[in-house]
Write an enzyme that holds these catalytic residues in place. Structure first.
Site, short mmCIF file in Angstrom:
data_model
loop_
_atom_site.label_atom_id
_atom_site.label_comp_id
_atom_site.label_asym_id
_atom_site.label_seq_id
_atom_site.Cartn_x
_atom_site.Cartn_y
_atom_site.Cartn_z
N ASN A 1 48.20 48.68 40.15
CA ASN A 1 47.13 47.70 40.36
C ASN A 1 47.58 46.41 39.69
OD1 ASN A 1 45.70 49.83 41.36
ND2 ASN A 1 44.12 49.83 39.77
N GLY A 2 47.23 45.29 40.29
CA GLY A 2 47.60 44.00 39.68
C GLY A 2 48.62 43.27 40.53
N ARG B 1 35.19 50.76 44.60
CA ARG B 1 35.87 49.55 44.12
C ARG B 1 36.34 48.66 45.27
NH1 ARG B 1 37.99 50.30 38.67
NH2 ARG B 1 39.73 48.93 39.12
N GLU C 1 26.45 39.21 51.52
CA GLU C 1 27.43 40.24 51.17
C GLU C 1 27.33 41.48 52.02
OE1 GLU C 1 28.44 40.87 46.70
OE2 GLU C 1 26.28 40.81 46.92
N GLU D 1 20.78 34.28 44.19
CA GLU D 1 21.09 35.70 44.16
C GLU D 1 20.60 36.40 45.44
OE1 GLU D 1 23.06 37.47 42.72
OE2 GLU D 1 22.35 39.52 42.86
N LYS E 1 23.08 38.34 48.04
CA LYS E 1 22.90 39.76 48.42
C LYS E 1 22.91 39.89 49.93
CE LYS E 1 23.67 41.29 45.63
NZ LYS E 1 23.97 41.02 44.26
N TRP F 1 43.91 47.59 47.70
CA TRP F 1 43.21 46.42 48.23
C TRP F 1 44.29 45.36 48.35
CZ3 TRP F 1 41.85 41.34 46.96
CH2 TRP F 1 40.70 40.83 47.58
N LYS G 1 34.58 45.96 44.12
CA LYS G 1 33.58 46.07 43.04
C LYS G 1 34.06 45.39 41.77
CE LYS G 1 29.72 47.37 41.21
NZ LYS G 1 28.57 46.53 41.59
N CYS H 1 41.95 47.79 43.75
CA CYS H 1 42.77 49.00 43.84
C CYS H 1 42.33 50.07 42.83
CB CYS H 1 44.23 48.68 43.55
SG CYS H 1 44.88 47.35 44.53
N HIS I 1 17.23 16.92 50.90
CA HIS I 1 18.43 16.09 50.84
C HIS I 1 19.54 16.63 51.74
CE1 HIS I 1 16.68 13.74 47.62
NE2 HIS I 1 16.30 14.88 47.06
C1 F6R Z 1 27.74 40.48 43.94
C2 F6R Z 1 28.81 41.01 43.17
C3 F6R Z 1 29.87 40.09 42.68
C4 F6R Z 1 30.07 40.29 41.18
C5 F6R Z 1 31.25 39.46 40.67
C6 F6R Z 1 31.40 39.56 39.17
O1 F6R Z 1 26.86 41.47 44.36
O2 F6R Z 1 28.85 42.17 42.90
O3 F6R Z 1 29.56 38.76 42.97
O4 F6R Z 1 28.89 39.95 40.54
O5 F6R Z 1 32.42 39.88 41.30
O6 F6R Z 1 31.63 40.88 38.79
P1 F6R Z 1 31.43 41.37 37.31
O7 F6R Z 1 29.99 41.24 36.99
O8 F6R Z 1 31.89 42.77 37.31
O9 F6R Z 1 32.27 40.48 36.45
#
Ligand code: F6R
Length: 612
Positions: A99-100, A27, A492, A485, A489, A73, A607, A2, A508
């Site tokens: 927010n929260g 976000r 996502e 990673e 990517k 959100w 985000k 949010c 395995h």
């Molecule tokens: C992946 C991504 C998320 C963040 C995760 C942690 O592309 O963006 O997996 O890495 O939510 O976020 P931070 O680094 O902000 O604690």
């Protein structure tokens, strides 16, 4: 997650609020709304994007120099117009954005229902605004006092801003566990959940601390008190980011811009910290804690998502170079599994946003048990750096694309610097090797630059595999986290199912999935146990899998076996994760674009994940 924006000052609030919401779109959210106070308190909200809200309000006369706005959100109640913020109190004299999560909202709601309150939405937020109204009416107190008393009754996390029809010159804001920044302009105030909507108006900001209430009054100094009613002195800080960093700068997407910025962001993360010729690695932020790290029983790295993957690379770095035992934990698991921690442990919390709720909770837990907590964060002034004993910022600049890219390579850069410094202090690697590694790290941004110049091969591969239903990513040693990673990517932003695996672990289980329809990305640079990885590639090819290999420039062995190769410049094994991740970011990006996906705001993702 949010987003909050609020404004009070001489200007018209609506354009500022809408622009602020647009800045916060990155976000992640599913509905948006705004409340404006002129003679009356008016509230408008829509399900969907901010552009929809804007369209809905297009052509309407929207006067008012004070207002609040929100992107939601969904947590309590589905994403629809009724549940969108702001929420009115029952008398419609108060409006709130939040927010929260208020954890005890059901109990409070029950009490309020008994007292005659009716609720329109399913949200915990509407409960909070009615609690404030109830206290104000029954205790005969001023608005700020009613907010303060209400917040003493709630359990959970909040960042709120309250607007009252009866107080056209005041906003009340408060936070606990969810960030809130107040921008102090010449004759106005901006409030937001992070600094991005504020930067273009002022660089002077106050980050509210947990359990603080701010009384923001037109043409008066900012007042802050704790929810226990203690006066606090606002601590004004300067924002370091600039407006250009928040714009796409000619790119179609923030994600591509951020991928392409990595030579710069890695350089910035090393600036002033690495003097390769002199053999100096100095991380000023953690200097005081170097002895503590050296003598630590072990380092525990806590993080989530991409930051957790950076932590895994950190594990290889610290153990390999400095011979310090490391554990890497998902913050969300760590916080609930009663971990054994004591004052001889050093925790490194890694987070781009600095606001991830699980990482923050893991820090609090470890702190209570006496551990030393260091942070590696990107957002200056965010909650995690403030909760840690010390730390190093990554200096990657704002990351707006939801999928983390430049933050990852900057985090790995900082971890590399830390591990090298520890190795130097402990004498765990010979001086000649140490100097050589410093030199290789120093010239790494040039190699990143070289690699970013031409992505024609990656584009071609993206075209070829854009319709795949699954992907497997394999890597070993330092490149196992890279495989994770790369897979993250892709899933996502393209919504293709992808899994990362240690290459040898494939036999395995995952090997059962391999047939001519399965693209397998293998990170196979000419370092470490290269021959073993080549054998893993042969295993895939023997089952007709399609191999896309990341290889060192000039490699011929893998080139002969793999279906496609993406070359990366030659570098030291410990630095390969930084180089090898970048083409995987690009591969995910181009596949997602070809599939018509919204790469900057992928579905369901936020985000900064400020709730658990
Ligand atoms: C992946 C991504 C998320 C963040 C995760 C942690 O592309 O963006 O997996 O890495 O939510 O976020 P931070 O680094 O902000 O604690």
């Amino acid at each position: 997650m949010c987003g909050i924006v609020a404004y009070i000052g001489p200007k018209q609030a609506y354009p500022i609020l809408i622009k602020g919401l647009q800045r916060l779109e990155y976000r992640g959210y599913d509905s948006a709304g705004v409340a404006l106070l002129n003679d009356e308190l008016r509230l408008f909200k829509t399900k969907g994007k901010v552009s929809k809200l804007k369209e809905f309000l297009n052509g309407q006369h929207l006067p008012g120099t004070i207002g609040i706005a929100h992107t939601r959100w969904a947590t309590h109640g589905e994403p629809n117009q009724i549940n969108a913020h702001p929420h009115f109190s029952q008398s419609k004299s108060l409006a709130i954005i939040h927010n929260g999560i208020i954890e005890n909202y059901a109990l409070i709601k029950e009490e309020l229902i008994k007292r005659g309150y009716k609720f329109e939405s399913d949200t915990d937020t509407e409960v909070l605004v009615n609690l404030i109204e109830d206290i104000r009416n029954n205790e005969g107190v001023l608005l700020d006092e009613a907010v303060r008393l209400a917040l003493n009754q709630v359990v959970g996390a909040y960042a709120i801003v309250v607007l009252s029809k009866d107080h056209p010159n005041t906003l009340i804001a408060a936070r606990k566990g969810s960030p809130l920044v107040i921008g102090i302009g010449k004759d106005d105030y901006h409030v937001a959940s992070d600094a991005t909507p504020i930067i273009e108006y002022t660089k002077d900001v106050v980050y509210l601390e947990d359990e603080e209430v701010a009384i923001i009054t037109r043409n008066q100094e900012l007042k802050i008190k704790s929810i226990k009613n203690k006066d606090k002195t606002p601590y004004i800080q300067q924002l370091e980011w600039n407006l250009a960093e928040l714009e796409k700068g000619g790119y179609e997407h923030f994600m591509l811009k951020e991928i392409n910025e990595q030579a710069r962001s890695i350089r910035d993360s090393m600036r002033g910290r690495l003097k390769a010729r002199e053999g100096i690695v100095a991380l000023g932020g953690v200097k005081e804690y170097e002895q503590k790290i050296l003598k630590a029983n072990r380092i525990i790295i806590v993080a989530c998502g991409t930051s957790w993957h950076a932590g895994l690379v950190g594990e290889y770095l610290f153990e390999d170079l400095a011979r310090i035992p490391v554990e890497v934990e998902y913050a969300s698991e760590f916080r609930y599994r009663n971990p054994i921690i004591n004052e001889n442990d050093v925790i490194i919390a890694i987070s781009q946003s600095g606001e991830t709720a699980d990482t923050l909770a893991a820090i609090e837990l470890a702190k209570k048990k006496g551990a030393t907590i260091l942070g590696i964060c990107n957002v200056v002034g965010s909650s995690i750096p403030r909760a840690t004993h010390a730390g190093s910022y990554t200096h990657a600049g704002p990351e707006i694309g939801v999928a983390s890219t430049k933050a990852f390579t900057a985090q790995v850069t900082i971890l590399t610097l830390m591990a090298l410094r520890m190795a130097q202090m402990k004498g765990t690697i010979p001086r000649t090797r140490f100097m050589h590694l410093l030199h290789s790290l120093d010239i790494l941004p040039d190699k990143v630059e070289e690699m970013l110049e031409d992505d024609s091969v990656v584009r071609l591969i993206a075209e070829e595999f854009k319709d795949a239903g699954n992907f497997l990513y394999l890597g070993r040693g330092y490149n196992f986290p890279v495989a994770l990673e790369g897979a993250l990517k892709l899933k996502e932003i393209s919504y293709i199912h992808a899994e990362g695996y240690p290459a040898a672990e494939m036999k395995h289980g995952p090997i059962a999935l391999i047939d001519e329809n399965m693209p397998v990305v293998v990170i196979s640079p000419y370092v470490g146990i290269y021959d073993k990885v080549v054998s893993n590639i042969r295993e895939v090819k023997a089952r007709n899998g399609k191999v896309i290999a990341i290889v060192t420039k000039g490699d011929t062995t893998v080139k002969d076996i793999a279906d496609y190769v993406i070359e990366i410049p030659k570098t030291e094994e410990i630095l390969v994760p930084i180089l090898a991740t970048i083409p995987l970011q690009k591969l995910a990006y181009y596949i997602a674009i070809l599939r018509g996906c919204n790469v900057d705001q992928p579905r369901n993702l936020a985000k900064s994940v400020t709730v658990e």
